[in-house]
Scaffold this active site. Structure first.
Site, short mmCIF file in Angstrom:
data_model
loop_
_atom_site.label_atom_id
_atom_site.label_comp_id
_atom_site.label_asym_id
_atom_site.label_seq_id
_atom_site.Cartn_x
_atom_site.Cartn_y
_atom_site.Cartn_z
N GLY A 133 55.94 -52.62 58.43
CA GLY A 133 56.43 -51.30 58.82
C GLY A 133 55.42 -50.20 58.52
N GLY A 135 53.95 -47.98 56.51
CA GLY A 135 53.94 -47.72 55.08
C GLY A 135 53.27 -46.40 54.74
N ARG A 136 52.50 -45.90 55.68
CA ARG A 136 51.83 -44.61 55.42
C ARG A 136 51.60 -43.85 56.72
NH1 ARG A 136 45.61 -45.93 54.76
NH2 ARG A 136 45.52 -47.88 55.89
N LYS A 168 49.08 -40.11 59.82
CA LYS A 168 48.70 -41.28 59.02
C LYS A 168 48.14 -40.80 57.68
CE LYS A 168 46.24 -45.65 59.18
NZ LYS A 168 45.47 -46.59 59.99
N ASP A 176 50.84 -46.23 48.16
CA ASP A 176 51.07 -44.80 47.89
C ASP A 176 51.29 -43.99 49.17
OD1 ASP A 176 48.58 -44.83 48.99
OD2 ASP A 176 47.52 -44.11 47.21
N ARG A 227 47.44 -38.96 64.66
CA ARG A 227 47.07 -39.86 65.74
C ARG A 227 48.19 -39.97 66.76
NH1 ARG A 227 46.84 -46.06 63.36
NH2 ARG A 227 49.04 -46.17 62.79
N ARG A 277 54.40 -52.87 68.35
CA ARG A 277 53.43 -53.93 68.05
C ARG A 277 54.05 -55.29 68.35
NH1 ARG A 277 50.43 -51.17 63.71
NH2 ARG A 277 51.05 -49.01 63.92
N ASP A 309 50.70 -57.53 63.53
CA ASP A 309 51.19 -56.16 63.37
C ASP A 309 50.15 -55.13 63.82
OD1 ASP A 309 50.28 -57.51 60.82
OD2 ASP A 309 49.97 -55.42 60.26
N ASN A 310 48.94 -55.59 64.09
CA ASN A 310 47.91 -54.69 64.59
C ASN A 310 47.61 -54.96 66.06
OD1 ASN A 310 47.67 -53.49 62.09
ND2 ASN A 310 45.95 -54.76 61.44
#
Ligand code: AMP
Ligand code: MG
Length: 478
Positions: A89, A91-92, A107, A119, A170, A177, A246-247
């Protein structure tokens, strides 16, 4: 349009609740603009003056929320280095809304439900790499996500040492994905899986709506776009480095820029990702891994479609990839048509380049002015015999062209970039940025945006990569 006239929508939020999670961006301390992408702003209909205001920095920092924005994070799963991870997911990355078909994402804007122990931040160096590279791919005509701006900050972020946090705004026509489908397939949430398929078709393949075998055609189009995208990567010499599912974009875009590299000297075994011990994501393996990833997607779609039908489609991937690749390579070689047997000319060339220590980009740029005098080309490599042999075959092939030599040169100079953003160049820009100077970011942006132009003031970036920096590996840490 001014910033305060922005009205965002959130089409993804129409999907079932399991697909997204509300989140508030966490702003960075003392943010400032590093660079804004004026051409992208124009595409969005945003006044370029608006980019240089405090409000714009606040917008990229997640502090200024335009009308309609309902920030959320998307969940997805993925095969990382071949191993299934059921829950990844954003995450950042915080999605802040959609404008004229572009989905905007911050991002590095802090933790989300999917941050796990991370983080939610992005450091300056990786943000500069993503910002510049997405523009470079766009400049090269390769499908990619884009970026509107990058901001820096005085916010400390710990990686192997303390670094400064940054945010890239972005954008993409789709953030879905392969792993988004894998998430719901694994959870056996078939209702959500179907809703996601409907969403992805409406978003990326709207012409399929109303087709009888819509889902199969959707899969076939993803296979096709992926084959063509990877052919473009291989032709230009781009090594993504982290082709986890996932990419991989359902829309067929280059997505998630991490430890990527443009080849310096040609080496099909090049590995750019430090953690890729066995070369799963090596340059030469990218076409195979893309097929592996398509098969993972196929499994995820199997509750919606018979596997045998998808198998028949994915079986055509190799042919489609190879045809596209040979066609692109023929363009790079200035051949007007692709003919039977050209694949051998390409293979012969790659065999000659491998081991000659020749800069891939410089080779094609030099070849773009080939007039029968072999000296400039032979001067690029260590040994002359393999290249002379290949040039004999090439001279034969050129005879079938009907246009003039000048026409061939002109076409090749628009096909073979003078500039690609090699890692050593990005590193120079990052080193300067870490000292507070952003001029090189601007310079690289300019060549990224128009990589086929001569830009004589930047000619020092069009040569060979200094030997110590060639084909280095980068860490995933970002
Ligand atoms: P990537 O390798 O950047 O594609 O990321 C893989 C997964 O790790 C994604 O789910 C990311 O959202 C997550 N991730 C990467 N970096 C961080 C970070 N600093 N904080 C939280 N999650 C992260
Ligand atoms: Mg990723």
């Amino acid at each position: 349009m001014k910033l305060n006239e922005l009205k965002l929508t959130n089409p993804y939020l129409a999907l079932p609740q399991e697909c997204h999670d509300p989140v508030s961006p966490s702003p960075l301390n003392e943010p400032f603009l590093i660079h804004a992408n004026e051409p992208m702003a124009k595409e969005l209909g945003l006044d370029t003056d608006a980019l240089y205001t405090d409000d714009f920095v606040a917008f990229v920092n997640g502090e200024y929320r335009p009308e309609g924005s309902e920030p959320f994070a998307m969940c997805y799963a993925g095969h990382q280095f071949g191993h299934f991870v059921p829950r990844l997911g954003d995450g950042r990355a915080v999605n802040i809304g959609t404008l004229t078909g572009w989905h905007l994402q911050l991002k590095g804007a802090g933790v989300t439900k999917y941050s796990r122990s991370g983080d939610g931040r992005a450091v300056l160096r990786s943000s500069i790499r993503e910002y510049l590279m997405s523009e470079s791919m766009h400049g090269l005509g390769i499908p990619t996500t884009r970026a509107l701006a990058i901001i820096g900050s005085n916010h400390s972020v710990y990686r192997q040492e303390w670094e400064k946090g940054a945010i890239v705004l972005r954008l993409s026509p789709s953030w879905v994905r392969f792993g988004t489908f894998e998430y719901f397939a694994h959870k056996k949430r078939h209702k959500e899986l179907e809703a996601l398929a409907e969403y992805a078709i409406a978003e990326s393949y709207p012409h399929l709506n109303g087709e009888k075998e819509k889902y199969l055609m959707f899969f076939a189009e993803v296979v096709s776009r992926t084959a063509r995208l990877i052919a473009q990567w291989q032709a230009v010499g781009f090594n993504h480095g982290v082709m986890n599912t996932d990419n991989m974009s359902i829309h067929g875009l280059t997505i998630d820029y991490g430890p990527y590299a443009f080849l310096d000297v040609y080496d099909r075994n090049n590995i750019c990702n430090h953690t890729d011990a066995y070369g799963r994501y090596s340059f030469g393996n990218q076409p195979n891994v893309a097929e592996w990833n398509l098969r993972a997607l196929m499994q995820a779609l199997s509750p919606l479609l018979p596997l045998e039908k998808m198998e028949a489609v994915v079986a055509g991937y190799g042919r489609e990839y190879a045809d596209e690749y040979v066609s692109l390579m023929c363009q790079k070689l200035g051949l007007e048509r692709v003919e039977e047997g050209d694949i051998d000319l390409v293979r012969h060339l790659l065999g000659a380049l491998q081991g000659l220590n020749v800069d891939y980009t410089l080779f094609f740029r030099t070849l773009s002015r080939y007039d029968g005098n072999r000296k400039p080309i032979l001067a690029l490599g260590l040994y002359h015999t393999p290249m002379n042999d290949w040039l004999d075959s090439y001279d034969e092939c050129l005879k079938r062209n009907e246009g003039t030599q000048q026409e061939r040169h002109d076409a090749m100079l628009q096909t073979n970039p003078k500039y690609v953003l090699k890692n050593y160049m990005l590193q120079e820009a990052i080193d300067a940025a870490e000292e507070g100077s952003y001029k090189l970011v601007d310079d690289l942006f300019r060549i990224a945006h128009d990589p086929f132009a001569e830009h004589p003031e930047f000619a020092h970036w069009a040569g060979e990569t200094p030997e110590v920096y060639r084909n280095q590996k980068l860490s995933c840490s970002s």
